[in-house]
Design an enzyme around this catalytic site. Structure first.
Site, PDB file in Angstrom:
ATOM      1  N   TYR A   1      43.964 -24.706 114.527  1.00 54.08           N
ATOM      2  CA  TYR A   1      45.293 -23.872 114.679  1.00 54.08           C
ATOM      3  C   TYR A   1      46.350 -24.135 113.985  1.00 54.08           C
ATOM      4  O   TYR A   1      46.880 -23.453 113.221  1.00 54.08           O
ATOM      5  CB  TYR A   1      45.543 -23.718 116.280  1.00 54.08           C
ATOM      6  CG  TYR A   1      47.102 -23.225 116.481  1.00 54.08           C
ATOM      7  CD1 TYR A   1      47.322 -21.900 115.984  1.00 54.08           C
ATOM      8  CD2 TYR A   1      47.901 -24.107 117.008  1.00 54.08           C
ATOM      9  CE1 TYR A   1      48.885 -21.529 116.234  1.00 54.08           C
ATOM     10  CE2 TYR A   1      49.226 -23.539 117.230  1.00 54.08           C
ATOM     11  CZ  TYR A   1      49.727 -22.438 116.851  1.00 54.08           C
ATOM     12  OH  TYR A   1      50.945 -21.995 117.029  1.00 54.08           O
TER      13      TYR A   1
ATOM     14  N   ASN B   1      57.220 -25.970 122.355  1.00 55.02           N
ATOM     15  CA  ASN B   1      56.664 -25.095 123.332  1.00 55.02           C
ATOM     16  C   ASN B   1      57.508 -24.144 123.942  1.00 55.02           C
ATOM     17  O   ASN B   1      58.541 -24.779 124.413  1.00 55.02           O
ATOM     18  CB  ASN B   1      55.768 -26.139 124.017  1.00 55.02           C
ATOM     19  CG  ASN B   1      54.678 -26.695 123.578  1.00 55.02           C
ATOM     20  OD1 ASN B   1      54.462 -27.145 122.507  1.00 55.02           O
ATOM     21  ND2 ASN B   1      53.519 -26.652 124.516  1.00 55.02           N
TER      22      ASN B   1
ATOM     23  N   ARG C   1      41.324 -32.891 125.502  1.00 53.76           N
ATOM     24  CA  ARG C   1      41.233 -31.851 124.388  1.00 53.76           C
ATOM     25  C   ARG C   1      40.720 -32.666 123.271  1.00 53.76           C
ATOM     26  O   ARG C   1      41.402 -33.880 122.861  1.00 53.76           O
ATOM     27  CB  ARG C   1      42.310 -30.890 124.203  1.00 53.76           C
ATOM     28  CG  ARG C   1      42.421 -30.333 123.031  1.00 53.76           C
ATOM     29  CD  ARG C   1      43.829 -29.689 122.740  1.00 53.76           C
ATOM     30  NE  ARG C   1      43.986 -28.720 123.382  1.00 53.76           N
ATOM     31  CZ  ARG C   1      45.282 -28.141 123.692  1.00 53.76           C
ATOM     32  NH1 ARG C   1      46.307 -28.757 123.050  1.00 53.76           N
ATOM     33  NH2 ARG C   1      45.488 -27.228 124.422  1.00 53.76           N
TER      34      ARG C   1
ATOM     35  N   ILE D   1      55.843 -14.473 122.983  1.00 61.96           N
ATOM     36  CA  ILE D   1      57.118 -14.742 122.279  1.00 61.96           C
ATOM     37  C   ILE D   1      57.523 -13.487 121.449  1.00 61.96           C
ATOM     38  O   ILE D   1      58.862 -13.074 121.514  1.00 61.96           O
ATOM     39  CB  ILE D   1      57.151 -15.963 121.186  1.00 61.96           C
ATOM     40  CG1 ILE D   1      56.726 -17.206 121.805  1.00 61.96           C
ATOM     41  CG2 ILE D   1      58.532 -15.928 120.386  1.00 61.96           C
ATOM     42  CD1 ILE D   1      56.518 -18.080 120.985  1.00 61.96           C
TER      43      ILE D   1
ATOM     44  N   LYS E   1      48.191 -22.469 110.799  1.00 65.32           N
ATOM     45  CA  LYS E   1      49.810 -22.213 110.635  1.00 65.32           C
ATOM     46  C   LYS E   1      50.514 -22.949 109.394  1.00 65.32           C
ATOM     47  O   LYS E   1      51.258 -22.085 108.776  1.00 65.32           O
ATOM     48  CB  LYS E   1      50.493 -22.682 111.922  1.00 65.32           C
ATOM     49  CG  LYS E   1      50.034 -21.799 113.057  1.00 65.32           C
ATOM     50  CD  LYS E   1      50.451 -20.341 112.970  1.00 65.32           C
ATOM     51  CE  LYS E   1      51.948 -20.171 112.990  1.00 65.32           C
ATOM     52  NZ  LYS E   1      52.495 -18.627 113.132  1.00 65.32           N
TER      53      LYS E   1
ATOM     54  N   ASP F   1      55.901 -26.496 115.742  1.00 65.25           N
ATOM     55  CA  ASP F   1      55.949 -27.744 115.370  1.00 65.25           C
ATOM     56  C   ASP F   1      54.686 -28.372 115.235  1.00 65.25           C
ATOM     57  O   ASP F   1      54.763 -29.610 114.626  1.00 65.25           O
ATOM     58  CB  ASP F   1      56.907 -28.374 116.479  1.00 65.25           C
ATOM     59  CG  ASP F   1      56.355 -28.348 118.061  1.00 65.25           C
ATOM     60  OD1 ASP F   1      55.163 -27.591 117.956  1.00 65.25           O
ATOM     61  OD2 ASP F   1      57.073 -28.945 118.856  1.00 65.25           O
ATOM     62  N   GLU F   2      53.601 -27.858 115.763  1.00 59.67           N
ATOM     63  CA  GLU F   2      52.308 -28.515 115.864  1.00 59.67           C
ATOM     64  C   GLU F   2      51.907 -28.687 114.286  1.00 59.67           C
ATOM     65  O   GLU F   2      51.170 -29.628 113.968  1.00 59.67           O
ATOM     66  CB  GLU F   2      51.417 -27.798 116.367  1.00 59.67           C
ATOM     67  CG  GLU F   2      51.871 -27.519 117.666  1.00 59.67           C
ATOM     68  CD  GLU F   2      50.446 -26.992 118.702  1.00 59.67           C
ATOM     69  OE1 GLU F   2      49.397 -27.167 118.403  1.00 59.67           O
ATOM     70  OE2 GLU F   2      50.677 -26.055 119.636  1.00 59.67           O
TER      71      GLU F   2
END
Length: 339
Positions: A155, A184, A278, A15, A159, A129-130
């Site tokens: 992760y 995403n 996962r 990005i 953040k 957004d996670e």
């Protein structure tokens, strides 16, 4: 003489790299500094076309290196900081959380300190957004800027921690900041370990495509160039201290995404291989971007147009992702910069 100096951290990533190219080309009157440590996902080959431009500069540095970052800020006196640099792959965070804490939390704090010392005009922190956790499968529910932070992976926890640091520097020191939280991303130069480029590359090589669990996890997909225009707008027009969600209104299950790519490339769905899910795999992400749209932003890509363009880009740029898979890209910096 350039009107403004813009530091983009993580500008050799996916990005950040697209944003660097967008800014260098859109704002020739701005000096764009690309700072990146060039870890495993940092790739400078994508910037070959802008390397010769007068307003592009590359700096190799670790954002957690206080002395080097302070010296850079003191020398250049940046007007804007757009902070992308982060460890971002969830699977890797489950294996080695400590790396994520160092880069994503400590690194952000180092940058905030340096930005405070020189008095930047705006510090834009690019988040995800996670940090909100997960939604259920009710299609009427969305993440808003008021949704509580409930991260579920190392992760996203790292953040969320950096988001809170950015907020604290605004509230405590008056640092002019914005936080953006995106869904995403997909598009050109996406590192081949992520779902869409992984699927494309494996299908083109007639290899099995791994899909976690039953493939029903839902993500909202945002074209990276739409994301770039959103950050540009927030950088220039965002209200200090505010959070802006950036979403594409393009929800798809992971399985739908994989099947779309396979169908577009004319291959068989027999390539799909379901694998063990996962750990802590969030069910669904979906963003309400109303606040950003009120600021003047609209996405230009539908998922249908964006994914078709992305697949074509990977077909047209096999040399790029093949060198990534082989690891050859990692020697580019030494060759190009004679170090």
């Amino acid at each position: 003489m350039f009107k403004k100096k813009v530091l983009v951290t993580g500008g050799a990533g996916f990005i950040g790299g697209n944003f660097v190219q967008y800014m260098v080309n859109k704002y020739p009157e701005y000096a764009i500094y690309n700072l990146d440590l060039l870890t495993y996902a940092g790739d400078l080959t994508k910037h070959r076309e802008i390397e010769s431009k007068d307003n592009y500069y590359f700096v190799k540095a670790d954002i957690a290196d206080h002395e080097k970052i302070d010296a850079l800020f003191e020398k250049e006196k940046f007007d804007f900081v757009v902070h992308f640099a982060a460890e971002s792959h969830v699977d890797r965070s489950i294996t080695d959380p400590g790396v994520f804490v160092r880069t994503n939390v400590l690194g952000t704090q180092v940058l905030l300190d340096a930005a405070k010392k020189v008095g930047v005009t705006k510090f834009v922190h690019v988040s995800t957004d996670e940090v909100y956790g997960e939604l259920d499968f009710d299609p009427t529910t969305f993440f808003t800027e008021e949704t509580p932070l409930e991260p579920n992976s190392p992760y996203s926890a790292s953040k969320a921690s950096s988001d809170l640091l950015v907020r604290a520097y605004h509230e405590t020191y008056g640092l002019p900041v914005n936080i953006t939280r995106c869904s995403n991303n997909y598009g050109p130069y996406h590192f081949p370990e992520k779902l869409i480029p992984l699927t494309i590359s494996r299908v083109l090589n007639d290899q099995k495509v791994p899909v976690y669990g039953d493939g029903k996890n839902i993500r909202d997909w945002l074209h990276v160039l739409d994301h770039c225009t959103a950050i540009d707008l927030v950088m220039h027009e965002g209200v200090n201290g505010e959070v802006y969600n950036v979403g594409g209104h393009n929800e798809r299950t992971n399985l739908e995404v994989v099947k779309t790519i396979i169908s577009t490339l004319g291959r068989s769905e027999e390539l799909i291989e379901f694998v063990t899910d996962r750990l802590g795999h969030d069910k669904r992400y979906a963003i309400d971007p109303t606040k950003l749209e009120q600021l003047g932003w609209k996405p230009t890509y539908t998922f249908e147009t964006g994914i078709a363009q992305t697949i074509q880009w990977y077909l047209d740029n096999k040399e790029w992702w093949e060198q990534i898979i082989s690891g050859e890209y990692q020697s580019y910096f030494e060759k190009q910069y004679n170090v």
